[in-house]
Design a protein around this motif. Structure first.
Motif, short mmCIF file in Angstrom:
data_model
loop_
_atom_site.label_atom_id
_atom_site.label_comp_id
_atom_site.label_asym_id
_atom_site.label_seq_id
_atom_site.Cartn_x
_atom_site.Cartn_y
_atom_site.Cartn_z
N GLY A 168 67.50 -43.56 6.04
CA GLY A 168 68.38 -42.40 6.10
C GLY A 168 69.52 -42.50 7.08
O GLY A 168 70.34 -41.58 7.16
N ASP B 123 60.23 -40.70 4.47
CA ASP B 123 61.04 -39.53 4.16
C ASP B 123 62.05 -39.31 5.29
O ASP B 123 61.69 -38.88 6.38
N ASP C 91 64.23 -37.05 5.64
CA ASP C 91 64.48 -35.64 5.94
C ASP C 91 63.38 -35.00 6.77
O ASP C 91 63.54 -33.87 7.23
N ASN C 92 62.28 -35.71 6.97
CA ASN C 92 61.18 -35.16 7.75
C ASN C 92 61.52 -35.20 9.24
O ASN C 92 62.23 -36.09 9.70
N GLU C 93 60.99 -34.23 10.00
CA GLU C 93 61.27 -34.20 11.43
C GLU C 93 60.64 -35.37 12.17
O GLU C 93 61.14 -35.77 13.23
#
Length: 566
Positions: free
Chosen positions: A172, A219, A221-223
């Motif tokens: 990402g 992922d 977008d995960n924190e």
């Protein structure tokens, strides 16, 4: 591009009006057309913008850049957003090439941003697939200010004999962030494409424990950014270990990692819980046998069913794990397993999911290393197929030699309404007559034997693969430069792809996985005879970000080298 321009010139649109007496009736018709009669010496630049845009849509990315350099008119036309939006779709996305941005964000990008991404993706793929791939820019930096193997402050041990053990690209971030792992320190670096230096973004140390492994979150977008597995010796006589795991988030503002969850997994054990792990959003996959851990919920660990463990006289440790839709793919040294993954309730307790089918495949020879490549699909394809195409590469050593074997897991098509009704009726009849449990079909086919075998030298090791199917392994080759021949550590690149093909015996389609190995090495580093003899090379670890074309190489001296292939 050349063919297209020559056709335009033939019909009198680029080099003026041809002589009707010498060119025939076609040219006579063109000579009397309204387009040509409106200009005394018509050419390609006299075409209206809508016609030019149609012409540009038929040529490649490099041809658009070449056309831009011919006149001021083409400079303005080729800077329109529609040109690069169309080029990105036809020459990158439709060819299943990785895009250095999220597909959902492409609608919000400007014309310049679309152009940069289309050029980057096209050049990286062309360089990677060329006969002589070369890195276009190298950046090198130390992980500490002073790195020496005799430095007592590092407190190196037998399990961690060198300052750096892992280099990882977080998903990402388009390859601009790199995580380096040492014995008890994790650091995050920023390496911009335009600059020439690496900047320390964040770091965190564990003083009491030793870091066994770090895995990035799949992922972006995960924190949670990564999961750290650590251990320490609690009994020197046995010895026995205390093993735990922590989930970290990146805090760029304060320049540190923040621990979101810390859990002690086991005590007084002989390291049976290996550092093999995977972090997929909120779900972590740890150890051997594989344990599921939802780190966001205060619930117990969930150990997969007894099918997770197979007693085998041959080595059968876990080499790779991967979540594919609602199934867990476990690749062991002697087996390939497909297990259904459970769902978790609000309290973190695992409940059985909709799928109850598990598959099992025994491989002929135990492997030493394995990687899993899950090929991406479009939303329409995901609805038509029960599974994603999967490629498994296993490095095997036998008495006949060394090789890399390829196994393909091909998805099955989703049954139509008539087929589903027929299967439901048959299942109910079997239940009534034979009292059998309702069967559930496998979402994919497991191959009985390898679909491809690639011979490799005994020095082959360190299989590395990116999220988009590009990867490499390391091996020692003898290189000749002038009149001298010397050994070198080389990166041999490959490209794993998947495509839909038409079946010859029917009108149906099926998936086909391909693997192409590049003949010439991506990177070469000269080694000494002592390194070859002791099998202790200066290159310890490496990582690949195949969205933007970056390779990170961690050396024995604690220095990291970044190779850009775009």
């Amino acid at each position: 591009m050349t063919r297209l321009l020559s056709d335009i010139c033939y019909f009198g649109l680029a080099d003026g009006i041809p002589d009707p007496a010498t060119t025939g009736p076609v040219s006579k018709a063109i000579a009397t057309s309204s387009i040509i009669s409106c200009h005394p010496n018509p050419g390609l630049t006299s075409l209206p913008d809508d016609v030019l845009l149609l012409v540009i849509s038929l040529i490649g990315v490099e041809d658009i850049l070449a056309l831009r350099m011919t006149s001021k008119r083409f400079i303005s036309v080729t800077k329109q957003r529609w040109v690069w939006s169309d080029a990105l779709k036809h020459h990158v996305i439709d060819r299943r090439l990785p895009v250095p941005a999220f597909i959902a964000d492409l609608k919000t990008l400007s014309a310049k941003e679309l152009e940069v991404r289309a050029i980057h993706a096209s050049r990286f793929h062309r360089n990677w697939c060329s006969s002589h791939p070369r890195s276009r820019r190298n950046v090198e930096f130390p992980t500490r200010e002073l790195i020496t193997e005799d430095d007592s402050s590092l407190q190196l041990s037998k399990d961690h004999p060198h300052p750096i053990s892992q280099v990882l690209f977080p998903p990402g971030y388009n390859g601009e962030l790199l995580v380096t792992v040492e014995k008890n320190r994790v650091a995050c670096w920023e390496i911009p494409f335009e600059g020439s230096e690496a900047f320390l973004v964040a770091e965190r140390s564990i003083s009491v424990y030793t870091i066994d492994g770090v895995v990035m979150n799949d992922d972006p977008d995960n924190e949670a950014m990564l999961i750290v597995m650590f251990s320490r010796i609690v009994d020197m006589g046995t010895p026995s270990y205390e093993i735990g795991a922590e989930v970290w988030a990146l805090d760029r503002f304060h320049g540190c990692f923040t621990a979101l969850r810390s859990e002690l997994l086991a005590r007084n054990m002989q390291r049976r819980l290996s550092p093999i792990a995977r972090l997929c959003g909120d779900l972590a996959l740890l150890g051997d046998p594989v344990v599921l851990w939802n780190w966001k919920r205060k619930g117990p660990f969930f150990t997969m069913s007894s099918g997770n463990i197979h007693h085998s006289p041959t080595p059968d440790g876990v080499l790779a794990v991967q979540l594919v839709r609602n199934h867990l793919l476990v690749v062991r040294q002697s087996h390939i397993q497909l297990l259904p993954t459970p769902q978790f309730d609000e309290c973190g307790r695992a409940v059985q999911g909709a799928s109850t089918f598990g598959a099992f495949l025994h491989v002929q020879d135990p492997a030493k290393e394995a990687v899993v490549i899950v090929h991406e699909m479009t939303e329409e394809e995901r609805g038509a197929w029960q599974f994603n195409p999967v490629t498994i590469l296993m490095r095997v050593t036998t008495a006949d030699g060394h090789s890399i074997r390829k196994y393909d897991l091909l998805p099955r098509a989703v049954a139509s309404a008539e087929q589903s009704a027929e299967t439901e009726l048959r299942s109910e009849q079997e239940q009534l007559t034979l009292r059998l449990p309702r069967p559930t079909g496998s979402p994919c086919t497991l191959p009985a034997r390898p679909t491809q075998t690639i011979p490799v030298p005994p020095s082959c090791s360190n299989l590395v693969v990116g999220r988009n199917g590009k990867g490499f392994w390391m091996e020692t080759q003898n290189l000749t430069c002038g009149h001298s021949t010397f050994p070198a550590r080389c990166f041999v690149g490959f490209d794993a792809t998947s495509r839909l093909v038409q079946a010859q015996e029917s009108q149906s389609t099926r998936w086909q996985n391909d693997l192409t190995v590049r003949k010439n090495g991506l990177y070469k580093s000269r080694v000494g005879p002592g390194e070859v003899y002791e099998r202790k090379y200066r290159i310890l670890t490496s990582s690949l970000e195949d969205t933007v074309g970056r390779i990170a190489v961690g050396g024995r001296d604690g220095r990291v080298q970044i190779l850009d292939f775009a």
